[in-house]
Design an enzyme around this catalytic site. Structure first.
Site, PDB file in Angstrom:
ATOM      1  N   LYS A 118       0.814  -1.209   0.000  1.00 46.16           N
ATOM      2  CA  LYS A 118       0.000   0.000   0.000  1.00 46.16           C
ATOM      3  C   LYS A 118       0.847   1.259   0.000  1.00 46.16           C
ATOM      4  O   LYS A 118       0.490   2.254  -0.632  1.00 46.16           O
ATOM      5  CB  LYS A 118      -0.956   0.008   1.201  1.00 46.16           C
ATOM      6  CG  LYS A 118      -2.038  -1.050   1.070  1.00 46.16           C
ATOM      7  CD  LYS A 118      -3.233  -0.770   1.951  1.00 46.16           C
ATOM      8  CE  LYS A 118      -4.330  -1.798   1.661  1.00 46.16           C
ATOM      9  NZ  LYS A 118      -5.473  -1.689   2.560  1.00 46.16           N
ATOM     10  N   LYS A 201      -5.624  -9.973  -6.284  1.00 46.53           N
ATOM     11  CA  LYS A 201      -6.817 -10.297  -5.505  1.00 46.53           C
ATOM     12  C   LYS A 201      -7.940  -9.306  -5.813  1.00 46.53           C
ATOM     13  O   LYS A 201      -7.681  -8.108  -5.955  1.00 46.53           O
ATOM     14  CB  LYS A 201      -6.460 -10.237  -4.010  1.00 46.53           C
ATOM     15  CG  LYS A 201      -7.577 -10.733  -3.105  1.00 46.53           C
ATOM     16  CD  LYS A 201      -7.173 -10.645  -1.629  1.00 46.53           C
ATOM     17  CE  LYS A 201      -8.403 -10.815  -0.748  1.00 46.53           C
ATOM     18  NZ  LYS A 201      -8.117 -10.685   0.672  1.00 46.53           N
ATOM     19  N   LYS A 204     -12.275  -4.368  -3.257  1.00 45.54           N
ATOM     20  CA  LYS A 204     -13.499  -3.557  -3.282  1.00 45.54           C
ATOM     21  C   LYS A 204     -13.194  -2.103  -3.585  1.00 45.54           C
ATOM     22  O   LYS A 204     -14.095  -1.326  -3.857  1.00 45.54           O
ATOM     23  CB  LYS A 204     -14.293  -3.715  -1.989  1.00 45.54           C
ATOM     24  CG  LYS A 204     -13.539  -3.418  -0.700  1.00 45.54           C
ATOM     25  CD  LYS A 204     -14.497  -3.507   0.481  1.00 45.54           C
ATOM     26  CE  LYS A 204     -13.966  -4.313   1.650  1.00 45.54           C
ATOM     27  NZ  LYS A 204     -12.666  -3.866   2.164  1.00 45.54           N
TER      28      LYS A 204
END
Ligand code: TRP
Length: 339
Positions: A118, A201, A204
């Site tokens: 991140k 992956k 959302k």
């Protein structure tokens, strides 16, 4: 200090309300949460404090927090059996997280792959410190409830290890306080990948239109997304670890997670069929999962006050346990009790 309700071991898990919940969240987490709720004493929270490790629009965050809780129920979490609550409703999470942050070595935090991934996407100057300290907050979530088992996708295993290490360190320094939790990874479907990019992956918070099927997607739209999923130039329909065949493998994984059939049965069912047939079959399963979930979701969102009353009861139950653990940890660390 194992927490017991009768003789049931305790389970705790959470999902961030930082986007719209996807079929990946359902197959990788919610479905398993529902399946274990009769065998364990389950605590399921909406982790809004984790969501703010990246900037959130306040009105959106509020809306998504309620929506996420409603999806937990619509997916089949029974609030008469399981405790459903919002993380920020229980200040003990933030308080214990600070105590754990002070005990967490920077070296451990810097090694977390989620942080590395991140933070790599942002400039060093602007990365929020919360992103680094994220695992200490997650450890607080788990340790406050003396959770024995934590159902999470395998991308969270490192955070679970961190939680155990930190709990052990605390117990060693201040005396037995926390239960060491174990990870519980789901079987098939643990890892649903992006439909447009099957080597990452399903997320959302990914912006591209055909990346994820959202649980509240219009059914026609959900079907269209599956039909547009990336495949490959081979023909054979079989499970494979081959990177190049990740798209077909992902479709088969979704199919398996929903139908519960064995890999052999699925492969022989698709023998002599084409990718179009596979996509249609997966789209049917996905729509078949979404339809009843959305019906329950709409029903409970239309029942005035229902969701808020569930969250209030959940908060009361969770707070009792969390506050006891926090008090004990504070006493052990040497905080002066208030009179
Ligand atoms: N970090 C988890 C994830 O991104 C979410 C989470 C926060 C969590 N606190 C938790 C999961 C406690 C299990 C237990 O998936």
């Amino acid at each position: 200090m194992a927490a017991e309700n009768g003789n049931k071991p305790r389970v705790l898990s959470g999902i961030q309300p930082s986007g719209n919940l996807t079929i990946g969240n359902y197959l990788g987490a919610l479905k398993q949460w529902v399946a274990v709720q009769h065998d364990y004493d389950c605590f399921y929270c909406v982790v809004d404090l984790h969501a703010i490790t990246v900037a959130q629009d306040p009105a959106e965050l509020r809306r998504k927090t309620r929506e996420s809780a409603a999806i937990y129920l619509a997916a089949g979490i029974d609030p008469e059996i399981s405790t459903v609550f919002v993380q920020s409703h229980i200040p003990a999470h933030s308080e214990l997280a600070w105590m754990l942050t002070c005990m967490a070595p920077l070296g451990w935090l810097n090694r977390m792959t989620q942080f590395k991934d991140k933070s790599a996407k942002q400039s060093q100057e602007s990365i929020g410190a919360g992103l680094l300290n994220y695992p200490s907050l997650m450890a607080a979530d788990i340790l406050l409830y003396h959770a024995d088992l934590v159902p999470v996708g395998d991308d969270q295993n490192q955070h679970l290890e961190f939680t155990r290490d930190l709990a052990q360190r605390f117990n060693h320094l201040y005396g037995e306080t926390f239960t060491l939790p174990s990870v519980m990874n789901p079987q098939a479907g643990a890892r649903v990948m992006g439909l447009d990019n099957p080597t990452a992956k399903m997320s959302k918070s990914e912006a591209s239109e055909n990346h994820a099927v959202f649980l509240l997607d219009d059914l026609a739209r959900a079907r269209k997304k599956v039909m547009r999923a990336v495949t490959d130039s081979h023909r054979e329909i079989r499970f494979s670890d081959d990177r190049e065949r990740a798209g077909v493998n992902n479709l088969l994984t979704i199919y398996q997670a929903i139908t519960g059939e064995t890999q052999e049965a699925i492969e022989s069912g698709f023998a002599n069929k084409g990718y179009g047939d596979l996509k249609r079959a997966v789209a049917d399963c996905v729509v078949g999962t979404l339809e009843p979930l959305q019906a329950r979701y709409n029903e409970l969102m239309n029942e005035a006050g229902y969701l808020d009353s569930v969250l209030k009861i959940g908060r009361e139950k969770a707070a009792d346990i969390a506050n006891d653990t926090l008090k004990l940890a504070q006493a052990r660390m040497g905080f002066l009790a208030s009179s």
